[in-house]
Scaffold this motif. Sequence first.
Motif, PDB file in Angstrom:
ATOM      1  N   TYR A  27       7.315   5.852  11.969  1.00 61.75           N
ATOM      2  CA  TYR A  27       5.757   5.730  11.424  1.00 61.75           C
ATOM      3  C   TYR A  27       5.461   4.478  10.883  1.00 61.75           C
ATOM      4  O   TYR A  27       4.266   4.105  11.248  1.00 61.75           O
ATOM      5  CB  TYR A  27       6.133   6.807  10.259  1.00 61.75           C
ATOM      6  CG  TYR A  27       4.945   6.930   8.887  1.00 61.75           C
ATOM      7  CD1 TYR A  27       3.640   7.389   9.588  1.00 61.75           C
ATOM      8  CD2 TYR A  27       5.227   6.455   7.724  1.00 61.75           C
ATOM      9  CE1 TYR A  27       2.627   7.229   8.408  1.00 61.75           C
ATOM     10  CE2 TYR A  27       4.283   6.820   6.846  1.00 61.75           C
ATOM     11  CZ  TYR A  27       3.077   7.041   7.299  1.00 61.75           C
ATOM     12  OH  TYR A  27       2.092   6.916   6.164  1.00 61.75           O
ATOM     13  N   LEU A  51      -6.990  -0.424   5.406  1.00 65.07           N
ATOM     14  CA  LEU A  51      -6.217  -1.318   4.593  1.00 65.07           C
ATOM     15  C   LEU A  51      -6.366  -2.760   5.093  1.00 65.07           C
ATOM     16  O   LEU A  51      -6.309  -3.606   4.272  1.00 65.07           O
ATOM     17  CB  LEU A  51      -4.569  -0.862   4.960  1.00 65.07           C
ATOM     18  CG  LEU A  51      -3.625  -1.565   4.338  1.00 65.07           C
ATOM     19  CD1 LEU A  51      -3.619  -1.796   2.845  1.00 65.07           C
ATOM     20  CD2 LEU A  51      -2.124  -1.267   4.743  1.00 65.07           C
ATOM     21  N   LYS A  69      -2.315  13.043   2.959  1.00 64.99           N
ATOM     22  CA  LYS A  69      -1.693  13.901   2.167  1.00 64.99           C
ATOM     23  C   LYS A  69      -2.640  14.513   1.114  1.00 64.99           C
ATOM     24  O   LYS A  69      -3.412  13.945   0.465  1.00 64.99           O
ATOM     25  CB  LYS A  69      -0.428  13.243   1.856  1.00 64.99           C
ATOM     26  CG  LYS A  69       0.422  12.583   2.754  1.00 64.99           C
ATOM     27  CD  LYS A  69       1.512  11.653   1.952  1.00 64.99           C
ATOM     28  CE  LYS A  69       2.386  11.064   2.991  1.00 64.99           C
ATOM     29  NZ  LYS A  69       3.325  10.152   2.156  1.00 64.99           N
ATOM     30  N   MET A  99      -0.574  -0.719  14.722  1.00 65.57           N
ATOM     31  CA  MET A  99      -1.825  -0.566  14.668  1.00 65.57           C
ATOM     32  C   MET A  99      -2.694  -1.503  13.862  1.00 65.57           C
ATOM     33  O   MET A  99      -3.882  -1.825  13.935  1.00 65.57           O
ATOM     34  CB  MET A  99      -2.316   0.833  14.198  1.00 65.57           C
ATOM     35  CG  MET A  99      -3.768   1.389  14.422  1.00 65.57           C
ATOM     36  SD  MET A  99      -4.495   1.150  15.859  1.00 65.57           S
ATOM     37  CE  MET A  99      -3.887   2.581  16.746  1.00 65.57           C
ATOM     38  N   ASN A 100      -2.189  -1.775  12.581  1.00 67.30           N
ATOM     39  CA  ASN A 100      -2.596  -2.786  11.619  1.00 67.30           C
ATOM     40  C   ASN A 100      -2.791  -3.964  12.227  1.00 67.30           C
ATOM     41  O   ASN A 100      -3.831  -4.849  12.185  1.00 67.30           O
ATOM     42  CB  ASN A 100      -1.795  -2.887  10.417  1.00 67.30           C
ATOM     43  CG  ASN A 100      -2.115  -1.568   9.421  1.00 67.30           C
ATOM     44  OD1 ASN A 100      -3.295  -1.054   9.371  1.00 67.30           O
ATOM     45  ND2 ASN A 100      -1.323  -1.325   8.619  1.00 67.30           N
ATOM     46  N   PRO A 157       0.838  -1.199   0.066  1.00 66.00           N
ATOM     47  CA  PRO A 157       0.015  -0.148  -0.113  1.00 66.00           C
ATOM     48  C   PRO A 157       0.608   1.361   0.060  1.00 66.00           C
ATOM     49  O   PRO A 157       1.911   1.252   0.591  1.00 66.00           O
ATOM     50  CB  PRO A 157      -0.795  -0.137   1.337  1.00 66.00           C
ATOM     51  CG  PRO A 157       0.050  -1.053   2.186  1.00 66.00           C
ATOM     52  CD  PRO A 157       1.167  -1.689   1.372  1.00 66.00           C
ATOM     53  N   THR A 192       0.606   5.735  -1.021  1.00 67.61           N
ATOM     54  CA  THR A 192       0.001   7.024  -1.932  1.00 67.61           C
ATOM     55  C   THR A 192       0.524   6.966  -3.179  1.00 67.61           C
ATOM     56  O   THR A 192      -0.221   7.471  -3.983  1.00 67.61           O
ATOM     57  CB  THR A 192       0.415   8.482  -0.893  1.00 67.61           C
ATOM     58  OG1 THR A 192      -0.114   8.216   0.330  1.00 67.61           O
ATOM     59  CG2 THR A 192      -0.287   9.340  -1.714  1.00 67.61           C
ATOM     60  N   ALA A 206      -3.958   4.324  -2.157  1.00 69.49           N
ATOM     61  CA  ALA A 206      -4.720   4.778  -1.297  1.00 69.49           C
ATOM     62  C   ALA A 206      -5.347   6.015  -1.672  1.00 69.49           C
ATOM     63  O   ALA A 206      -4.646   7.116  -2.139  1.00 69.49           O
ATOM     64  CB  ALA A 206      -3.818   5.210   0.256  1.00 69.49           C
ATOM     65  N   ASN A 232      -7.777   7.818   0.668  1.00 71.64           N
ATOM     66  CA  ASN A 232      -8.115   8.722   1.719  1.00 71.64           C
ATOM     67  C   ASN A 232      -6.774   8.793   2.502  1.00 71.64           C
ATOM     68  O   ASN A 232      -6.836   9.081   3.500  1.00 71.64           O
ATOM     69  CB  ASN A 232      -9.085   8.061   2.460  1.00 71.64           C
ATOM     70  CG  ASN A 232      -8.799   6.852   2.893  1.00 71.64           C
ATOM     71  OD1 ASN A 232      -7.636   6.271   2.652  1.00 71.64           O
ATOM     72  ND2 ASN A 232      -9.476   6.469   4.230  1.00 71.64           N
ATOM     73  N   SER A 233      -5.743   9.149   1.751  1.00 71.26           N
ATOM     74  CA  SER A 233      -4.382   9.483   2.430  1.00 71.26           C
ATOM     75  C   SER A 233      -4.470  10.904   3.090  1.00 71.26           C
ATOM     76  O   SER A 233      -5.054  11.692   2.484  1.00 71.26           O
ATOM     77  CB  SER A 233      -3.261   9.167   1.409  1.00 71.26           C
ATOM     78  OG  SER A 233      -2.207   9.912   2.129  1.00 71.26           O
ATOM     79  N   MET A 237       2.405   2.462  12.296  1.00 70.50           N
ATOM     80  CA  MET A 237       1.447   1.792  11.376  1.00 70.50           C
ATOM     81  C   MET A 237       1.142   0.340  11.399  1.00 70.50           C
ATOM     82  O   MET A 237       0.221  -0.158  11.580  1.00 70.50           O
ATOM     83  CB  MET A 237       1.806   2.231  10.213  1.00 70.50           C
ATOM     84  CG  MET A 237       0.616   3.062   9.277  1.00 70.50           C
ATOM     85  SD  MET A 237       0.838   3.476   7.614  1.00 70.50           S
ATOM     86  CE  MET A 237       2.193   3.131   7.019  1.00 70.50           C
ATOM     87  N   PHE A 262      -7.737   2.022  -3.492  1.00 73.94           N
ATOM     88  CA  PHE A 262      -8.545   1.700  -2.237  1.00 73.94           C
ATOM     89  C   PHE A 262      -8.930   2.886  -1.538  1.00 73.94           C
ATOM     90  O   PHE A 262      -8.368   3.739  -1.351  1.00 73.94           O
ATOM     91  CB  PHE A 262      -8.122   0.438  -1.303  1.00 73.94           C
ATOM     92  CG  PHE A 262      -7.126   0.828  -0.288  1.00 73.94           C
ATOM     93  CD1 PHE A 262      -5.858   1.126  -1.149  1.00 73.94           C
ATOM     94  CD2 PHE A 262      -7.350   0.955   0.851  1.00 73.94           C
ATOM     95  CE1 PHE A 262      -4.880   1.378  -0.144  1.00 73.94           C
ATOM     96  CE2 PHE A 262      -6.319   1.487   1.781  1.00 73.94           C
ATOM     97  CZ  PHE A 262      -4.926   1.623   1.272  1.00 73.94           C
TER      98      PHE A 262
HETATM   99  O1  PNS Z   1       2.719   6.307   1.132  1.00 70.32           O
HETATM  100  P1  PNS Z   1       2.151   6.385   2.305  1.00 70.32           P
HETATM  101  O2  PNS Z   1       1.580   7.628   2.149  1.00 70.32           O
HETATM  102  O3  PNS Z   1       3.366   6.566   3.267  1.00 70.32           O
HETATM  103  O4  PNS Z   1       1.191   5.296   2.693  1.00 70.32           O
HETATM  104  C1  PNS Z   1       0.351   5.454   3.891  1.00 70.32           C
HETATM  105  C2  PNS Z   1      -0.859   4.420   3.745  1.00 70.32           C
HETATM  106  C3  PNS Z   1      -1.779   4.645   2.377  1.00 70.32           C
HETATM  107  C4  PNS Z   1      -0.187   2.969   3.776  1.00 70.32           C
HETATM  108  C5  PNS Z   1      -1.732   4.591   4.963  1.00 70.32           C
HETATM  109  O5  PNS Z   1      -2.017   5.854   5.067  1.00 70.32           O
HETATM  110  C6  PNS Z   1      -2.855   3.591   4.959  1.00 70.32           C
HETATM  111  O6  PNS Z   1      -2.821   2.482   5.156  1.00 70.32           O
HETATM  112  N1  PNS Z   1      -4.004   4.320   4.557  1.00 70.32           N
HETATM  113  C7  PNS Z   1      -5.212   3.299   4.660  1.00 70.32           C
HETATM  114  C8  PNS Z   1      -6.396   3.819   5.906  1.00 70.32           C
HETATM  115  C9  PNS Z   1      -5.911   3.132   7.193  1.00 70.32           C
HETATM  116  O7  PNS Z   1      -5.893   1.764   7.181  1.00 70.32           O
HETATM  117  N2  PNS Z   1      -5.449   3.586   8.061  1.00 70.32           N
HETATM  118  C10 PNS Z   1      -5.120   3.104   9.282  1.00 70.32           C
HETATM  119  C11 PNS Z   1      -3.336   3.025   9.256  1.00 70.32           C
HETATM  120  S1  PNS Z   1      -2.981   2.062  10.477  1.00 70.32           S
END
Ligand code: PNS
Length: 159
Positions: free
Chosen positions: A98, A74, A42, A105-106, A7, A9, A37, A39-40, A102, A70
Amino acid sequence: MNIAVYPGTFDPFTNGHRDLVQRAASNIFDKVYICVAENSRKDTLFSLDERIELAKRSLSEIENIEVIGFNGLLVDFAKELKAKVILRGLRVVSDFEYEFQMSSMNKKLNNGIESIFLTPSESYAFLSSSLVKEIAELGGDVSEFVSKEVKEAIQRKYK
Ligand code: PNS
């Protein structure tokens, strides 16, 4: 089948992204979904459709991959695609905090999906979409960092 989602942006897709997908798809996974993504958080230079199209064009000769957009969580999208792995690139130490946040949390959201990190090939360790945009905006040459299609698309934006 060993399926991964990759995944991001991808604003825009770079040769660093491409290198990672190529290595993952040829050496590690049976199928890699490049998940663009919408809804990033950014503000993006390219629309979702443009980002998808540019990723597709940059990856045209790799077979066991698919580029899809998407919206939403995620981990839910990964589950829909039957992927057990979230693949991310880890370039420098500053990426770590970062990425750690992430992936933790995932994992909390779906314990059945693991995050796996690949480091870039040496020549792409410094590369980022933001730097590519900045260089292009200031008139620099980005041919080494992105595909021909991406280079032309950025030039059109900054004309
Ligand atoms: O390339 P990036 O901008 O670092 O990617 C960030 C991305 C798209 C992987 C992250 O923002 C994402 O997973 N967005 C989808 C929404 C989501 O699941 N958010 C919770 C993440 S813990």
